[in-house]
Enzyme design. Structure first.
Site, PDB file in Angstrom:
ATOM      1  N   GLY A 155      40.840  38.919  37.521  1.00 42.64           N
ATOM      2  CA  GLY A 155      39.344  39.692  37.299  1.00 42.64           C
ATOM      3  C   GLY A 155      39.524  40.868  38.149  1.00 42.64           C
ATOM      4  O   GLY A 155      40.544  41.602  38.127  1.00 42.64           O
ATOM      5  N   SER A 156      38.432  41.438  38.627  1.00 40.39           N
ATOM      6  CA  SER A 156      38.214  42.641  39.288  1.00 40.39           C
ATOM      7  C   SER A 156      39.146  43.203  40.375  1.00 40.39           C
ATOM      8  O   SER A 156      39.333  43.968  40.719  1.00 40.39           O
ATOM      9  CB  SER A 156      37.167  42.999  39.604  1.00 40.39           C
ATOM     10  OG  SER A 156      36.155  43.178  38.569  1.00 40.39           O
ATOM     11  N   THR A 157      39.765  42.158  41.120  1.00 39.44           N
ATOM     12  CA  THR A 157      40.750  42.718  42.163  1.00 39.44           C
ATOM     13  C   THR A 157      41.989  43.085  41.570  1.00 39.44           C
ATOM     14  O   THR A 157      42.794  43.850  42.242  1.00 39.44           O
ATOM     15  CB  THR A 157      41.243  41.241  43.054  1.00 39.44           C
ATOM     16  OG1 THR A 157      41.658  40.216  42.061  1.00 39.44           O
ATOM     17  CG2 THR A 157      40.021  40.640  43.716  1.00 39.44           C
ATOM     18  N   PHE A 158      42.210  42.939  40.445  1.00 40.06           N
ATOM     19  CA  PHE A 158      43.457  43.515  39.663  1.00 40.06           C
ATOM     20  C   PHE A 158      43.097  44.982  39.301  1.00 40.06           C
ATOM     21  O   PHE A 158      44.250  45.682  39.068  1.00 40.06           O
ATOM     22  CB  PHE A 158      43.674  42.862  38.455  1.00 40.06           C
ATOM     23  CG  PHE A 158      45.053  43.088  37.653  1.00 40.06           C
ATOM     24  CD1 PHE A 158      46.231  42.351  38.386  1.00 40.06           C
ATOM     25  CD2 PHE A 158      45.154  43.857  36.557  1.00 40.06           C
ATOM     26  CE1 PHE A 158      47.246  42.673  37.860  1.00 40.06           C
ATOM     27  CE2 PHE A 158      46.331  44.189  36.174  1.00 40.06           C
ATOM     28  CZ  PHE A 158      47.682  43.732  36.554  1.00 40.06           C
ATOM     29  N   LYS A 159      41.884  45.548  39.536  1.00 39.36           N
ATOM     30  CA  LYS A 159      41.678  46.896  39.117  1.00 39.36           C
ATOM     31  C   LYS A 159      42.312  47.965  40.101  1.00 39.36           C
ATOM     32  O   LYS A 159      42.307  49.014  39.806  1.00 39.36           O
ATOM     33  CB  LYS A 159      40.198  47.062  39.193  1.00 39.36           C
ATOM     34  CG  LYS A 159      39.379  46.445  37.988  1.00 39.36           C
ATOM     35  CD  LYS A 159      37.993  46.606  38.123  1.00 39.36           C
ATOM     36  CE  LYS A 159      37.204  45.963  36.915  1.00 39.36           C
ATOM     37  NZ  LYS A 159      35.796  46.075  37.054  1.00 39.36           N
TER      38      LYS A 159
END
Length: 642
Positions: A293-297
């Protein structure tokens, strides 16, 4: 008949020759036995006459970085049988079997085994004090209680998956106990002496003693105090959200040293037999793989900044979606964020903005950075059971896959990979190899015998880029979706993550893994913390569940590490683009899919109940305003009939 003298002489000569040959053969045989077979025969004689008693070494202790014991040894009794001294084997086996709770025939077979002594009595190793007392009171001939040791875990389940456990013979079976078994185990010693058939010392016999060599003490990178903070938050998350599982990791981002690691469900190492195999065999922080999810951003942001395809102060317009190859990729805020800067794209966790970053990088460069950050292969941490994760084959990455990868969908990673990657993004750009075993010391002198040196795998991004990433992530906490991790007086950076679970290649309705990764101080990180909750049965967003847990771990850890508070960080602000004003007007979610709710109302304080794809009821009703701290309850089920 008269025998001539010549015949007599011939016969005497033949007998003499035969005698000489036989005598020569005997002398030759004696010489061969004495000179050639002598040592072997002497050894056989010694083996028949000599009794040898082994002395087990003390297994090395396991301690945290400050010398606090995590694993030690405790004395326990073990039964030893001397078969030649047992007067009534049948009755002895009967009485022992009752106390040891074993089959009588199995015990009888063990105590009548042809051996000087036998400590392999069924159920007789490392017995309880109560059982030992009962056996001692029986005063059975040929049955003795010998001193033995077993592993002792003074902190119960703390760091159980890291430490692992040993078997009945103190051999490492899982965790660090297995990985470093040769260092911890030591070398056994023994005493040997000549004895008679009943095992008694023969008069005039001499003893031969070889001392055991104790195992080395192993000091870990773990800080037991920080580990206790992690354990506390894990337990609280289990009570509050009834998740399928929950995990956490704390790391020094500059060195790769693991400061703490844990997960739920967990187990008691010295009672592992009472738990399912999958509980103690799966160290979730290194084994579990899922879409981040968004932690990969953070990876996409770091790559885009390092390649110069974006600037934090450049403008971007978000209408709430972006069209990619005929498919509409939505932002979590359905109406969009409108005009914003790239810094605000990061603060707002704006999907279209990150898709744009990925498009500017193009798939070759983005996936090159993803691999440079360590995804797709094991980190090499010194723990058992690490998984590789899974990346798209570059040949199968089209525009849509490029877009979804940019905001953390379609890739499968492990928590430890995320920790190593984010550490590289904020520590000056260096990918460090995570590790747990710090050094080995002599258990008596405490002299250092060996030490693990932090290993730099590669330089991924420049120091200048890393500075910008830290600033952007600090802004996320102060002014964006990570505000629940904000700590007054400490500069904290971080990123939320909410990912729908995948099973058999399909997304699961209403099941999510929510997470947060945070670090502090933001300008000079000393601790990095990741916290993930799998399928919470309440609030369904990382910023609302995981961020407060990370905040608590970081704040407690910084105080423990004597890091002083400061006033020079980014001040906390209410970002109106996030819809976090108070009071909150309740939107109409009835009839929407859970996926739409997650992507559209990420920051709302939702409590989810029921199972199904659609929201069939909500409370309060649409248009009602709730004060900050209130909750919006939605119930899932089958689609409503129109």
């Amino acid at each position: 008949m008269r025998v001539s003298n010549a015949t007599v002489r011939r016969r005497i000569f033949v007998v003499l020759i035969i005698g000489i040959v036989l005598y020569s053969a005997l002398i030759t045989r004696l010489g061969y036995v004495q000179l050639v077979e002598g040592p072997g025969l002497a050894q056989m004689a010694d083996d028949l006459l000599n009794r040898e008693i082994d002395f087990k070494p003390n297994r090395g202790r396991i301690l945290d970085r400050s010398g606090n014991e995590l694993v030690s040894n405790m004395s326990v009794p073990t039964i030893v049988a001397v078969p030649a001294q047992i007067k009534n084997p049948t009755e002895t086996a009967k009485q022992l079997s009752v106390i040891l709770e074993q089959k009588e025939e199995d015990v009888l077979k063990a105590i009548t085994k042809k051996a000087m002594s036998n400590n392999q009595i069924p159920g007789g190793k490392k017995i309880s004090v109560e059982k030992a007392k009962k056996i001692q009171e029986l005063n059975l001939p040929g049955i003795y209680l010998a001193g033995d040791t077993k592993r002792f875990y003074p902190n119960g389940t703390m760091a159980a998956h890291i430490l692992g456990f040993t078997g009945i013979d103190n051999q490492g079976l899982t965790g660090l106990e297995k990985i470093y078994d040769p260092f911890l185990n030591g070398t056994k010693g023994h005493i040997s002496y000549p004895s008679d058939a009943k095992g008694r010392v023969m008069p005039g016999g001499s003893e031969d003693y070889v001392a055991p060599v104790n195992g080395m003490d192993m000091y870990l990178t773990l800080d037991s105090t920080i580990q206790s903070f992690i354990e506390r938050e894990l337990d609280q998350a289990v009570v509050a959200y009834q998740p399928d599982d929950v995990l956490a990791i704390a790391m020094d981002p500059k060195t790769g040293e693991i400061l703490g690691m844990g997960s739920r469900p967990t187990f008691q190492p010295d009672q592992y037999q009472n738990y399912p195999v999958e509980v103690y065999n799966r160290n979730l922080p290194i084994w579990k793989t899922y879409e981040p999810g968004s932690t990969f951003k953070i990876v996409t942001l770091a790559a885009a900044l390092n390649e110069g395809v974006i600037k934090l102060d450049e403008g971007f317009y978000d209408p709430g979606f972006i069209n990619v190859a005929g498919k509409r990729l939505r932002c979590w805020k359905r109406q969009g964020h409108g005009q914003e800067s790239m810094l605000e794209v990061v603060e707002n966790s704006c999907n279209p903005g990150f898709v744009t970053m990925g498009q500017r990088l193009q798939k070759e460069r983005l996936f090159e950075y993803i691999k440079k950050f360590g995804f797709g292969k094991k980190t090499g941490i010194d723990l058992i059971g690490e998984e590789n994760g899974l990346l798209f084959n570059l040949n199968r990455v089209g525009p849509v896959e490029l877009g979804t990868t940019s905001f953390g969908q379609g890739v499968s990673v492990t928590p430890i990979q995320q920790m190593a990657a984010v550490a590289a993004a904020i520590n000056g750009g260096k990918l460090m190899k995570p590790f747990v075993a710090k050094e080995w010391r002599d258990g008596i002198t405490h002299d250092v015998i060996g030490r693990t040196v932090p290993t730099e795998v590669r330089q991924v991004i420049s120091k200048d880029t890393s500075d910008k990433v830290r600033y952007a992530l600090e802004s996320v906490v102060a002014r964006g979706t990570g505000n629940k991790a904000y700590i007054e007086g400490y500069r904290v950076g971080g990123k939320t993550g909410t990912a729908q679970k995948v099973k058999n290649g399909r997304y699961m309705d209403g099941e999510y893994i929510v997470s947060f990764i945070g670090f502090a101080p933001a300008d000079d990180p000393q601790i990095l913390v990741y916290f993930a909750v799998d399928n919470p049965k309440a609030l369904a967003f990382g910023g609302l569940i995981a961020a407060p847990s990370v905040k608590s771990i970081i704040e407690s850890s910084l105080q423990h590490m004597n890091v002083p508070k400061r006033k020079d960080g980014i001040s906390k602000e209410i970002n109106k683009a996030l819809g976090e004003r108070s009071p909150i007007e309740v939107p109409n979610m009835v009839g929407q899919t859970m996926q739409d709710v997650v992507t559209t109302y990420e920051t709302l304080p939702l409590v989810v109940s029921g199972k199904g794809k659609y929201v069939i009821a909500q409370s309060p009703a649409t248009g009602v305003k709730i004060e900050e701290g209130g909750k919006i309850r939605i119930h899932l089920g089958d689609k409503l009939n129109n």
